[in-house]
Scaffold this motif. Structure first.
Motif, PDB file in Angstrom:
ATOM      1  N   UNK A   5       0.835  -1.206   0.000  1.00 25.62           N
ATOM      2  CA  UNK A   5       0.000   0.000   0.000  1.00 25.62           C
ATOM      3  C   UNK A   5       0.869   1.255   0.000  1.00 25.62           C
ATOM      4  N   UNK A   6       1.966   1.236   0.736  1.00 24.91           N
ATOM      5  CA  UNK A   6       2.888   2.378   0.746  1.00 24.91           C
ATOM      6  C   UNK A   6       3.535   2.554  -0.625  1.00 24.91           C
ATOM      7  N   UNK A   7       3.895   1.452  -1.275  1.00 27.26           N
ATOM      8  CA  UNK A   7       4.460   1.524  -2.622  1.00 27.26           C
ATOM      9  C   UNK A   7       3.429   2.067  -3.612  1.00 27.26           C
ATOM     10  N   UNK A   8       2.191   1.631  -3.472  1.00 24.69           N
ATOM     11  CA  UNK A   8       1.130   2.123  -4.343  1.00 24.69           C
ATOM     12  C   UNK A   8       0.913   3.623  -4.146  1.00 24.69           C
ATOM     13  N   UNK A  32      11.563  13.835   7.677  1.00 23.58           N
ATOM     14  CA  UNK A  32      10.350  13.306   7.063  1.00 23.58           C
ATOM     15  C   UNK A  32       9.400  12.918   8.180  1.00 23.58           C
ATOM     16  N   UNK A  33       8.175  13.384   8.105  1.00 19.92           N
ATOM     17  CA  UNK A  33       7.151  13.008   9.081  1.00 19.92           C
ATOM     18  C   UNK A  33       6.414  11.793   8.532  1.00 19.92           C
ATOM     19  N   UNK A  34       6.933  10.608   8.857  1.00 19.89           N
ATOM     20  CA  UNK A  34       6.385   9.357   8.339  1.00 19.89           C
ATOM     21  C   UNK A  34       4.950   9.120   8.800  1.00 19.89           C
ATOM     22  N   UNK A  35       4.631   9.482  10.030  1.00 22.75           N
ATOM     23  CA  UNK A  35       3.268   9.298  10.529  1.00 22.75           C
ATOM     24  C   UNK A  35       2.290  10.139   9.708  1.00 22.75           C
ATOM     25  N   UNK A  36       2.666  11.354   9.376  1.00 19.59           N
ATOM     26  CA  UNK A  36       1.814  12.213   8.564  1.00 19.59           C
ATOM     27  C   UNK A  36       1.671  11.660   7.148  1.00 19.59           C
ATOM     28  N   UNK A  49       1.430   1.844   7.545  1.00 16.66           N
ATOM     29  CA  UNK A  49       1.930   2.460   8.774  1.00 16.66           C
ATOM     30  C   UNK A  49       3.127   3.361   8.474  1.00 16.66           C
ATOM     31  N   UNK A  50       3.510   4.130   9.472  1.00 17.89           N
ATOM     32  CA  UNK A  50       4.717   4.943   9.352  1.00 17.89           C
ATOM     33  C   UNK A  50       5.923   4.054   9.087  1.00 17.89           C
ATOM     34  N   UNK A  51       5.956   2.886   9.742  1.00 20.97           N
ATOM     35  CA  UNK A  51       7.066   1.949   9.547  1.00 20.97           C
ATOM     36  C   UNK A  51       7.104   1.434   8.114  1.00 20.97           C
ATOM     37  N   UNK A  52       5.917   1.220   7.516  1.00 19.57           N
ATOM     38  CA  UNK A  52       5.858   0.810   6.115  1.00 19.57           C
ATOM     39  C   UNK A  52       6.425   1.912   5.214  1.00 19.57           C
ATOM     40  N   UNK A  53       6.101   3.163   5.525  1.00 19.84           N
ATOM     41  CA  UNK A  53       6.619   4.283   4.743  1.00 19.84           C
ATOM     42  C   UNK A  53       8.143   4.345   4.837  1.00 19.84           C
ATOM     43  N   UNK A  54       8.675   4.141   6.035  1.00 22.89           N
ATOM     44  CA  UNK A  54      10.129   4.123   6.213  1.00 22.89           C
ATOM     45  C   UNK A  54      10.735   3.021   5.347  1.00 22.89           C
ATOM     46  N   UNK A  55      10.135   1.839   5.382  1.00 25.67           N
ATOM     47  CA  UNK A  55      10.662   0.706   4.625  1.00 25.67           C
ATOM     48  C   UNK A  55      10.683   1.006   3.131  1.00 25.67           C
ATOM     49  N   UNK A  56       9.622   1.590   2.621  1.00 23.41           N
ATOM     50  CA  UNK A  56       9.547   1.888   1.194  1.00 23.41           C
ATOM     51  C   UNK A  56      10.563   2.956   0.811  1.00 23.41           C
ATOM     52  N   UNK A  83      14.414   2.769  10.111  1.00 28.88           N
ATOM     53  CA  UNK A  83      14.250   3.292  11.455  1.00 28.88           C
ATOM     54  C   UNK A  83      12.766   3.349  11.749  1.00 28.88           C
ATOM     55  N   UNK A  84      12.402   3.201  13.002  1.00 28.21           N
ATOM     56  CA  UNK A  84      10.986   3.287  13.358  1.00 28.21           C
ATOM     57  C   UNK A  84      10.630   4.636  13.947  1.00 28.21           C
ATOM     58  N   UNK A  85      11.589   5.523  14.091  1.00 28.06           N
ATOM     59  CA  UNK A  85      11.292   6.858  14.594  1.00 28.06           C
ATOM     60  C   UNK A  85      10.465   7.587  13.545  1.00 28.06           C
ATOM     61  N   UNK A  86       9.407   8.233  13.939  1.00 30.51           N
ATOM     62  CA  UNK A  86       8.452   8.770  12.997  1.00 30.51           C
ATOM     63  C   UNK A  86       8.798  10.142  12.452  1.00 30.51           C
TER      64      UNK A  86
END
Length: 92
Positions: A5-8, A32-36, A49-56, A83-86
């Motif tokens: 979903x993050x890739x999409x 980068x505000x991954x949560x936003x 999730x924010x973690x998914x955004x970080x991974x992508x 990183x998991x920091x948002x």
């Protein structure tokens, strides 16, 4: 939550100047505000999730879109590690 979903959402963003403007607001002063980004993705039908955004964004890519190149050239560097920091400064 889904990395797919993050890739999409990343692909949707690269195809939409209006969405690029929304996304760019979450890239500030080298952070980068991954949560936003995850919240914005959900508003556009992509549940991640924010973690998914970080991974992508941490996955090396052979080719960046023009939009992503603008972010990089503007002082925003895509993260090179997970990183998991948002909301964290880049490179730190």
């Amino acid at each position: 939550m889904s990395i797919q979903a993050a890739q999409d959402f990343r692909q949707q963003t690269n195809a939409s100047p209006a969405l690029q403007a929304e996304v760019a607001r979450h890239f500030n002063n080298g952070s980068i505000d991954y949560a936003a980004l995850a919240e914005l993705g959900r508003k556009h039908g992509h549940d991640f999730s924010a973690e998914d955004a970080v991974a992508v964004l941490s996955t090396p890519s052979d080719e960046l879109s023009d939009f992503e190149m603008e972010l990089v050239s503007g002082g925003i560097i895509m993260p090179s590690y997970m990183s998991t920091k948002h909301n964290r400064p880049m490179g730190g």
